[in-house]
Design a protein around this motif. Structure first.
Motif, PDB file in Angstrom:
ATOM      1  N   GLY A  23      18.603  71.581  28.162  1.00 53.01           N
ATOM      2  CA  GLY A  23      17.260  72.077  28.415  1.00 53.01           C
ATOM      3  C   GLY A  23      16.584  72.500  27.119  1.00 53.01           C
ATOM      4  O   GLY A  23      17.225  72.700  26.085  1.00 53.01           O
ATOM      5  N   ILE A  24      15.286  72.643  27.172  1.00 52.02           N
ATOM      6  CA  ILE A  24      14.498  73.030  25.998  1.00 52.02           C
ATOM      7  C   ILE A  24      14.854  74.464  25.614  1.00 52.02           C
ATOM      8  O   ILE A  24      14.770  75.381  26.425  1.00 52.02           O
ATOM      9  CB  ILE A  24      12.984  72.888  26.287  1.00 52.02           C
ATOM     10  N   SER A  25      15.237  74.656  24.368  1.00 48.77           N
ATOM     11  CA  SER A  25      15.652  75.980  23.897  1.00 48.77           C
ATOM     12  C   SER A  25      14.643  76.598  22.938  1.00 48.77           C
ATOM     13  O   SER A  25      14.720  77.792  22.650  1.00 48.77           O
ATOM     14  CB  SER A  25      17.025  75.895  23.218  1.00 48.77           C
ATOM     15  N   SER A  26      13.700  75.792  22.449  1.00 48.27           N
ATOM     16  CA  SER A  26      12.727  76.326  21.500  1.00 48.27           C
ATOM     17  C   SER A  26      11.456  75.482  21.490  1.00 48.27           C
ATOM     18  O   SER A  26      11.536  74.253  21.454  1.00 48.27           O
ATOM     19  CB  SER A  26      13.340  76.352  20.095  1.00 48.27           C
ATOM     20  N   ILE A  27      10.327  76.167  21.546  1.00 46.85           N
ATOM     21  CA  ILE A  27       9.025  75.554  21.288  1.00 46.85           C
ATOM     22  C   ILE A  27       8.321  76.519  20.349  1.00 46.85           C
ATOM     23  O   ILE A  27       8.086  77.672  20.701  1.00 46.85           O
ATOM     24  CB  ILE A  27       8.198  75.351  22.579  1.00 46.85           C
ATOM     25  N   SER A  28       8.030  76.051  19.146  1.00 49.30           N
ATOM     26  CA  SER A  28       7.445  76.958  18.164  1.00 49.30           C
ATOM     27  C   SER A  28       6.359  76.268  17.349  1.00 49.30           C
ATOM     28  O   SER A  28       6.302  75.045  17.266  1.00 49.30           O
ATOM     29  CB  SER A  28       8.530  77.518  17.247  1.00 49.30           C
ATOM     30  N   PHE A  29       5.524  77.096  16.747  1.00 53.14           N
ATOM     31  CA  PHE A  29       4.441  76.612  15.885  1.00 53.14           C
ATOM     32  C   PHE A  29       4.935  76.610  14.444  1.00 53.14           C
ATOM     33  O   PHE A  29       5.531  77.586  13.989  1.00 53.14           O
ATOM     34  CB  PHE A  29       3.211  77.519  16.015  1.00 53.14           C
ATOM     35  N   LEU A  30       4.682  75.509  13.742  1.00 49.21           N
ATOM     36  CA  LEU A  30       5.123  75.368  12.358  1.00 49.21           C
ATOM     37  C   LEU A  30       3.962  74.945  11.468  1.00 49.21           C
ATOM     38  O   LEU A  30       2.980  74.380  11.946  1.00 49.21           O
ATOM     39  CB  LEU A  30       6.205  74.284  12.249  1.00 49.21           C
ATOM     40  N   ASP A  31       4.127  75.172  10.176  1.00 46.06           N
ATOM     41  CA  ASP A  31       3.170  74.669   9.197  1.00 46.06           C
ATOM     42  C   ASP A  31       3.525  73.250   8.777  1.00 46.06           C
ATOM     43  O   ASP A  31       2.668  72.465   8.390  1.00 46.06           O
ATOM     44  CB  ASP A  31       3.121  75.580   7.970  1.00 46.06           C
ATOM     45  N   GLU A  32       4.818  72.930   8.826  1.00 44.63           N
ATOM     46  CA  GLU A  32       5.263  71.582   8.471  1.00 44.63           C
ATOM     47  C   GLU A  32       6.531  71.256   9.258  1.00 44.63           C
ATOM     48  O   GLU A  32       7.239  72.147   9.722  1.00 44.63           O
ATOM     49  CB  GLU A  32       5.509  71.452   6.978  1.00 44.63           C
ATOM     50  N   LYS A  33       6.821  69.983   9.390  1.00 46.85           N
ATOM     51  CA  LYS A  33       8.005  69.535  10.123  1.00 46.85           C
ATOM     52  C   LYS A  33       9.271  69.966   9.400  1.00 46.85           C
ATOM     53  O   LYS A  33       9.311  70.016   8.180  1.00 46.85           O
ATOM     54  CB  LYS A  33       7.977  68.014  10.272  1.00 46.85           C
ATOM     55  N   GLU A  42      14.678  65.057  27.867  1.00 48.12           N
ATOM     56  CA  GLU A  42      13.966  66.317  28.135  1.00 48.12           C
ATOM     57  C   GLU A  42      12.922  66.622  27.060  1.00 48.12           C
ATOM     58  O   GLU A  42      11.852  67.133  27.354  1.00 48.12           O
ATOM     59  CB  GLU A  42      14.964  67.476  28.267  1.00 48.12           C
ATOM     60  N   VAL A  43      13.205  66.290  25.811  1.00 49.07           N
ATOM     61  CA  VAL A  43      12.246  66.502  24.726  1.00 49.07           C
ATOM     62  C   VAL A  43      11.022  65.613  24.925  1.00 49.07           C
ATOM     63  O   VAL A  43       9.877  66.064  24.763  1.00 49.07           O
ATOM     64  CB  VAL A  43      12.913  66.256  23.346  1.00 49.07           C
ATOM     65  N   ILE A  44      11.236  64.361  25.302  1.00 55.55           N
ATOM     66  CA  ILE A  44      10.113  63.453  25.552  1.00 55.55           C
ATOM     67  C   ILE A  44       9.266  63.964  26.714  1.00 55.55           C
ATOM     68  O   ILE A  44       8.035  63.980  26.644  1.00 55.55           O
ATOM     69  CB  ILE A  44      10.626  62.018  25.819  1.00 55.55           C
ATOM     70  N   LYS A  45       9.916  64.419  27.768  1.00 62.15           N
ATOM     71  CA  LYS A  45       9.204  64.966  28.929  1.00 62.15           C
ATOM     72  C   LYS A  45       8.398  66.203  28.536  1.00 62.15           C
ATOM     73  O   LYS A  45       7.241  66.357  28.914  1.00 62.15           O
ATOM     74  CB  LYS A  45      10.214  65.310  30.037  1.00 62.15           C
TER      75      LYS A  45
END
Length: 151
Positions: A23-33, A42-45
């Motif tokens: 399952g998804i364990s992290s969704i975060s905002f970044l300045d760069e990859k 699951e990531v694609i979904k």
């Protein structure tokens, strides 16, 4: 790591989606990859659902999430946030009441600040008792944008 994908948003920046195990364990905002994309089902979904959310085509997420870290108290706060409906806000004190710990308002704020799954577990929907936008590790300006998106 089972999967990782990035989503570029013109205003919010880069959104990183990570699946560690189940399952998804992290969704975060970044300045760069941070590294290469590794696509899992699951990531694609999740990436598709977040894109739909930004396009105002989705108000509820169906992805599987996995809080791989966090204390029992933190997870109770994150689960309470997950239940806040799209377009609604609650105060930190209302969240404390929702987890049956009405005196833990400050602790709720601290737990929310450690929420690893932005957007889907909507910390942006928790505001100050006065209605003021407070506390958002990714920047109050992002919180304001997400709340305006949901209006």
């Amino acid at each position: 790591m089972k999967g990782r994908a990035y989503l570029k948003h013109d205003y919010l920046g880069i959104v990183e989606i990570v699946e560690e195990v189940d399952g998804i364990s992290s969704i975060s905002f970044l300045d760069e990859k941070k590294g290469p994309e590794i696509f899992s089902v699951e990531v694609i979904k999740c990436k598709k659902e977040i894109e739909e959310y930004f396009e105002k085509k989705r108000t509820k997420f169906t992805i599987k999430i996995n809080f791989k870290e966090g204390t029992k108290f933190q997870r109770s706060c994150w689960e309470a946030m997950y239940d806040i409906p799209y377009g609604k806000t609650i105060s930190y004190s209302e969240e404390a009441i929702a987890i049956n710990n009405p005196k833990a308002v400050r602790a709720v704020g601290g737990a929310n600040g450690k929420n690893p799954i932005s957007i889907v577990v909507p910390w942006h929907r928790v505001i100050g008792k006065s209605g003021k936008l407070t506390g958002f590790g990714s920047g109050i300006w992002r919180k304001e944008y997400l709340l305006n998106l949901e209006k």
